[in-house]
Design a protein around this motif. Structure first.
Motif, PDB file in Angstrom:
ATOM      1  N   SER A  18     -89.073  69.352  -1.505  1.00 41.67           N
ATOM      2  CA  SER A  18     -90.197  68.728  -1.474  1.00 41.67           C
ATOM      3  C   SER A  18     -90.657  68.242  -2.935  1.00 41.67           C
ATOM      4  O   SER A  18     -91.211  67.110  -3.125  1.00 41.67           O
ATOM      5  N   THR A  19     -89.877  68.511  -4.095  1.00 39.05           N
ATOM      6  CA  THR A  19     -90.176  68.041  -5.403  1.00 39.05           C
ATOM      7  C   THR A  19     -88.990  67.543  -5.966  1.00 39.05           C
ATOM      8  O   THR A  19     -88.971  66.742  -7.121  1.00 39.05           O
ATOM      9  N   TYR A 116    -100.922  70.475 -13.411  1.00 38.25           N
ATOM     10  CA  TYR A 116    -101.479  70.120 -12.048  1.00 38.25           C
ATOM     11  C   TYR A 116    -101.282  71.355 -11.137  1.00 38.25           C
ATOM     12  O   TYR A 116    -100.414  72.128 -10.859  1.00 38.25           O
ATOM     13  N   VAL A 117    -102.598  71.837 -10.767  1.00 34.67           N
ATOM     14  CA  VAL A 117    -102.685  73.136  -9.643  1.00 34.67           C
ATOM     15  C   VAL A 117    -103.399  72.650  -8.491  1.00 34.67           C
ATOM     16  O   VAL A 117    -104.506  72.125  -8.635  1.00 34.67           O
ATOM     17  N   PHE A 118    -102.542  72.837  -7.298  1.00 36.45           N
ATOM     18  CA  PHE A 118    -103.127  72.339  -6.204  1.00 36.45           C
ATOM     19  C   PHE A 118    -103.573  71.205  -5.930  1.00 36.45           C
ATOM     20  O   PHE A 118    -104.811  70.735  -5.325  1.00 36.45           O
ATOM     21  N   HIS A 169     -96.418  70.464 -11.970  1.00 38.93           N
ATOM     22  CA  HIS A 169     -97.190  71.135 -10.786  1.00 38.93           C
ATOM     23  C   HIS A 169     -96.885  72.453 -10.717  1.00 38.93           C
ATOM     24  O   HIS A 169     -95.977  72.706  -9.872  1.00 38.93           O
ATOM     25  N   SER A 170     -97.718  73.175 -11.441  1.00 34.32           N
ATOM     26  CA  SER A 170     -97.386  74.506 -11.455  1.00 34.32           C
ATOM     27  C   SER A 170     -97.628  75.288 -10.262  1.00 34.32           C
ATOM     28  O   SER A 170     -96.788  76.126  -9.838  1.00 34.32           O
ATOM     29  N   ARG A 171     -98.901  75.149  -9.564  1.00 36.22           N
ATOM     30  CA  ARG A 171     -98.957  75.699  -8.243  1.00 36.22           C
ATOM     31  C   ARG A 171     -99.428  74.695  -7.237  1.00 36.22           C
ATOM     32  O   ARG A 171    -100.294  73.987  -7.555  1.00 36.22           O
ATOM     33  N   ARG A 172     -98.523  74.431  -6.364  1.00 35.31           N
ATOM     34  CA  ARG A 172     -98.881  73.540  -5.394  1.00 35.31           C
ATOM     35  C   ARG A 172     -99.306  73.902  -4.002  1.00 35.31           C
ATOM     36  O   ARG A 172     -99.846  73.076  -3.365  1.00 35.31           O
ATOM     37  N   SER A 173     -99.354  75.100  -3.736  1.00 32.70           N
ATOM     38  CA  SER A 173     -99.876  75.699  -2.686  1.00 32.70           C
ATOM     39  C   SER A 173     -99.974  77.179  -2.673  1.00 32.70           C
ATOM     40  O   SER A 173     -99.388  78.062  -3.542  1.00 32.70           O
ATOM     41  N   ILE A 174    -100.987  77.749  -1.894  1.00 28.95           N
ATOM     42  CA  ILE A 174    -101.127  79.366  -2.025  1.00 28.95           C
ATOM     43  C   ILE A 174     -99.738  80.170  -1.598  1.00 28.95           C
ATOM     44  O   ILE A 174     -99.481  80.930  -2.264  1.00 28.95           O
ATOM     45  N   HIS A 175     -99.139  79.545  -0.803  1.00 31.61           N
ATOM     46  CA  HIS A 175     -97.892  80.127  -0.187  1.00 31.61           C
ATOM     47  C   HIS A 175     -96.793  80.213  -1.389  1.00 31.61           C
ATOM     48  O   HIS A 175     -96.204  81.157  -1.787  1.00 31.61           O
ATOM     49  N   GLN A 176     -96.718  79.041  -1.957  1.00 30.18           N
ATOM     50  CA  GLN A 176     -95.740  78.948  -2.892  1.00 30.18           C
ATOM     51  C   GLN A 176     -96.061  79.529  -4.255  1.00 30.18           C
ATOM     52  O   GLN A 176     -95.432  80.241  -4.963  1.00 30.18           O
ATOM     53  N   SER A 177     -97.365  79.662  -4.543  1.00 27.38           N
ATOM     54  CA  SER A 177     -98.034  80.607  -5.617  1.00 27.38           C
ATOM     55  C   SER A 177     -97.619  82.274  -5.562  1.00 27.38           C
ATOM     56  O   SER A 177     -97.412  82.874  -6.277  1.00 27.38           O
ATOM     57  N   LEU A 178     -97.900  82.645  -4.253  1.00 28.96           N
ATOM     58  CA  LEU A 178     -97.507  83.867  -3.749  1.00 28.96           C
ATOM     59  C   LEU A 178     -95.962  84.391  -3.975  1.00 28.96           C
ATOM     60  O   LEU A 178     -95.650  85.436  -4.544  1.00 28.96           O
ATOM     61  N   LEU A 179     -95.262  83.447  -3.724  1.00 25.34           N
ATOM     62  CA  LEU A 179     -93.717  83.819  -3.823  1.00 25.34           C
ATOM     63  C   LEU A 179     -93.259  83.805  -5.342  1.00 25.34           C
ATOM     64  O   LEU A 179     -92.531  84.545  -5.736  1.00 25.34           O
ATOM     65  N   LYS A 180     -93.963  82.874  -6.192  1.00 23.65           N
ATOM     66  CA  LYS A 180     -93.758  82.729  -7.616  1.00 23.65           C
ATOM     67  C   LYS A 180     -94.386  83.887  -8.345  1.00 23.65           C
ATOM     68  O   LYS A 180     -93.582  84.511  -9.118  1.00 23.65           O
ATOM     69  N   LEU A 230    -108.461  79.774  -9.359  1.00 27.42           N
ATOM     70  CA  LEU A 230    -107.179  80.159  -8.664  1.00 27.42           C
ATOM     71  C   LEU A 230    -106.265  80.451  -9.728  1.00 27.42           C
ATOM     72  O   LEU A 230    -105.216  81.402  -9.528  1.00 27.42           O
ATOM     73  N   TYR A 231    -105.904  79.451 -10.383  1.00 26.52           N
ATOM     74  CA  TYR A 231    -104.878  79.300 -11.509  1.00 26.52           C
ATOM     75  C   TYR A 231    -105.041  80.664 -12.097  1.00 26.52           C
ATOM     76  O   TYR A 231    -103.914  81.486 -12.453  1.00 26.52           O
ATOM     77  N   SER A 232    -106.205  80.914 -13.068  1.00 24.48           N
ATOM     78  CA  SER A 232    -106.409  81.942 -13.716  1.00 24.48           C
ATOM     79  C   SER A 232    -106.067  83.307 -13.239  1.00 24.48           C
ATOM     80  O   SER A 232    -105.554  84.189 -13.735  1.00 24.48           O
TER      81      SER A 232
END
Length: 260
Positions: A18-19, A116-118, A169-180, A230-232
């Motif tokens: 996607s990126t 950029y977050v979400f 684009h640090s956090r693109r979705s909650i799912h991606q963020s949790l995997l990270k 959310l980012y913090s």
């Protein structure tokens, strides 16, 4: 006649369909562009190949430092710039990088992020010191460390901090963020466990709570509303679970880096 210095841009990839196209498009000014893939199961590598990029496969994931060292083996240029799939090089930054490479005076270049977050621009003060991304290959021994790996230079650092920020684009979705979060916590826990530092829930809270307060209030992430919160929180949770994983996890999964 002055020596013409060449630039290689290397990208570590894993399931980034996607990126990857936008990332590679921003890096096409390089003399050599290569992707080091860790076993993507989506169309990441096919997209890269369709754009004429060199793609090399290394499925035995051993951490970010090892992947970066592998990229050095394929580099045929004087300088190498490491770019992540969730990053984009703006045209003005590309000009700065090309100018620095052309002059050949530095052996390390630092960038700062425009986060950029979400999907929302993250306001506040972040990455003020800069992240080393550009290196003169002849002065670069290699990289070490599981996460936030460091470069080892043969000579004293001659550094330039680029003015234009790297779009991230640090956090693109909650799912991606949790995997990270899971990946970075595990890698950081391996390093913490090897250092024999204090770990566990209490240690996690002692370090995570100040991290959240610093990002949200001191670094002004609260100006970005819910996305800033959310980012913090996610960054603080990475810190918290690092200390918990170092204490509670055991067995192969606790010591073997896993690519997620």
């Amino acid at each position: 006649m002055p020596t013409l210095h060449k630039l290689c841009i290397a990208i570590l990839a894993f399931n980034e369909a996607s990126t990857i196209a936008n990332c590679l498009d921003s890096a096409k000014f390089a003399d050599q562009l290569l992707v080091i893939d860790a076993g993507s199961t989506d169309s990441t590598t096919s997209i890269a190949k369709s754009l004429g990029v060199e793609v090399y496969h290394h499925l035995d994931w051993q951490g970010f430092a090892i992947q970066r060292n592998r990229a050095l083996n394929y580099c045929e240029c004087d300088y190498i710039f490491f770019l992540d799939c969730d990053e984009i090089i703006p045209p003005k930054l590309a000009e700065e990088i090309r100018a620095a490479v052309g002059q050949g005076a530095i052996n390390r270049g630092l960038v700062r992020w425009e986060d950029y977050v979400f999907g929302k621009h993250l306001k506040g003060i972040h990455q003020t010191k800069g992240i080393p991304r550009l290196f003169k290959v002849s002065d670069l021994v290699g990289f070490e460390g599981q996460v936030h790996e460091g470069a080892i230079l043969r000579a004293a650092a001659r550094t330039q901090l680029f003015r234009t920020r790297l779009i991230h684009h640090s956090r693109r979705s909650i799912h991606q963020s949790l995997l990270k979060l899971a990946q970075y916590s595990q890698l950081a826990a391996i390093k913490l466990r090897n250092s024999r530092s204090r770990s566990g829930v209490a240690a996690g809270l002692i370090h995570a709570v100040p991290r959240f307060l610093n990002l949200y209030f001191i670094k002004l992430s609260f100006l970005s509303g819910a996305e800033g919160f959310l980012y913090s929180l996610l960054v603080a949770l990475e810190v918290f679970f690092k200390y918990c994983a170092a204490h509670y996890d055991s067995g192969p999964e606790a010591s073997t880096p896993v690519r997620r």
